[in-house]
Design a protein around this motif. Sequence first.
Motif, PDB file in Angstrom:
ATOM      1  N   PRO A  87       5.901  11.884  -4.426  1.00  0.00           N
ATOM      2  CA  PRO A  87       7.299  11.596  -4.094  1.00  0.00           C
ATOM      3  C   PRO A  87       7.415  10.805  -2.796  1.00  0.00           C
ATOM      4  O   PRO A  87       6.924  11.238  -1.744  1.00  0.00           O
ATOM      5  N   PHE A  88       8.036   9.615  -2.887  1.00  0.00           N
ATOM      6  CA  PHE A  88       8.138   8.710  -1.752  1.00  0.00           C
ATOM      7  C   PHE A  88       9.290   7.747  -2.050  1.00  0.00           C
ATOM      8  O   PHE A  88       9.494   7.375  -3.208  1.00  0.00           O
ATOM      9  N   PRO A  89      10.077   7.338  -1.049  1.00  0.00           N
ATOM     10  CA  PRO A  89      11.234   6.476  -1.305  1.00  0.00           C
ATOM     11  C   PRO A  89      10.896   5.135  -1.964  1.00  0.00           C
ATOM     12  O   PRO A  89      11.760   4.498  -2.553  1.00  0.00           O
ATOM     13  N   LYS A 135       0.831  -1.207   0.000  1.00  0.00           N
ATOM     14  CA  LYS A 135       0.000   0.000   0.000  1.00  0.00           C
ATOM     15  C   LYS A 135       0.866   1.257   0.000  1.00  0.00           C
ATOM     16  O   LYS A 135       0.572   2.235  -0.699  1.00  0.00           O
ATOM     17  N   LEU A 136       1.964   1.232   0.773  1.00  0.00           N
ATOM     18  CA  LEU A 136       2.881   2.362   0.787  1.00  0.00           C
ATOM     19  C   LEU A 136       3.520   2.563  -0.591  1.00  0.00           C
ATOM     20  O   LEU A 136       3.711   3.690  -1.041  1.00  0.00           O
ATOM     21  N   ALA A 137       3.844   1.428  -1.245  1.00  0.00           N
ATOM     22  CA  ALA A 137       4.447   1.501  -2.575  1.00  0.00           C
ATOM     23  C   ALA A 137       3.487   2.124  -3.574  1.00  0.00           C
ATOM     24  O   ALA A 137       3.900   2.889  -4.459  1.00  0.00           O
TER      25      ALA A 137
END
Length: 301
Positions: free
Chosen positions: A253-255, A244-246
Motif C-alpha cells: 500500500p502506497f499512494p 522506483k517508488l511507484a
Amino acid sequence: MKVAIFGSSGFIGKNLVKSLKLKTDVQEVSVRNISWRNNINIDTDVFINLVGKAHDHKGTATEKDYYFANVELVQNIFEVFNKSTADLFIHISSLAALEEFESTKPLVESDECNPFSVYGQSKREAEQWLIKQSLSENKKLIIIRPPMVHGSGDKGNLGLLYQLISKGIPYPLASFNNERSFISIDNFIFYIEKIIERYDSLESGIYHISDNETVSTSKIIEIIKEVLQKKIPDISVPKLIIKKLARIGDFIPFPLNTNRLKKMTSDLVVSNQKINVALNVRKLPFSAEEGLIKTIKSFKK
C-alpha cells in the motif's frame, strides 16, 4: 424532440439533463426500477445511455458487477431502443475501451484497442456488441468515447489535485512533462446537442470527443495555484526515484504505483477530427484551459 436519458443521476447525467431541459423534452429513466421498459415515453426520439460503472472507491465491486452495468444493461437498453420508434441511440463509452495509459500519437477511432482494466474491457465489450447489432430501418447508433470529463460536481482526479494544492502540499512530479486530452462538461454537452441536431450527417459508429487542445499535468497544477492564489513550489524529484517508488506501490500500500504514475505523467492524446468534420464543428464553447479554470473555480464553492 423527446429525449430519454438512462443513468442521469451521475455527474455527467445531472449536467446533461440540466442543459437539455432548456431546449427539449427530457425523460430521466432509472433502470433500477424493474418496470423501466414500460415507463419510457412511447414517442421518444432519442435514447442517451450513460448507465455504467466506472469507479470503485470502496473496493467491493466484482468483475461481474462491471459487466452487468457496462454490458448487460447496455444490451437491454439498446434492445428496447431497436424495437421502439426512436431514431437515435447515443451510447457513452470511454477512451478506456481503447487505451488507458499512454500513446505516442493522437488516438483515432480505427486504432487497435488495448483496454487494461475490467472497466475498460467491459466498455470495449459493449462497443463490440453494439456494432454487431442490426439496426432497424432509419435508426442510427452513435458510440462516443470521451477522455476524462471534468466540471462542476466532478469528484475525479482533478478534485484530488485541487485538494493537494489547497493544503499547500508541493507537487512532486514536476520533472515529468506530458500532454493529455480532456473534455470539459460544457464541451461534452455541446457535442451531444450537436449530434442530436445533426445526426443525419453522421454515419453509425464510434466517435472520439475531446477539447481541441491538450494540457499537461504541470499546467493543471499551475492553473490550480493561480485560481487559489497560492505560491507553492513544485518539487522535481528525479524520474528514476519516482519510478522506483511507484514500483514499490505495485506490491505494498502506497499512494503511487506504476499504473497511477502512467496516468499522471504519460502522453495520452485523442483526435476529435472525425466528429468535428462530420458535424462541421470549427470551435468549441471553451478552450481546454478555459474549461479547466471553470472546473477548478467550482471546487472553491
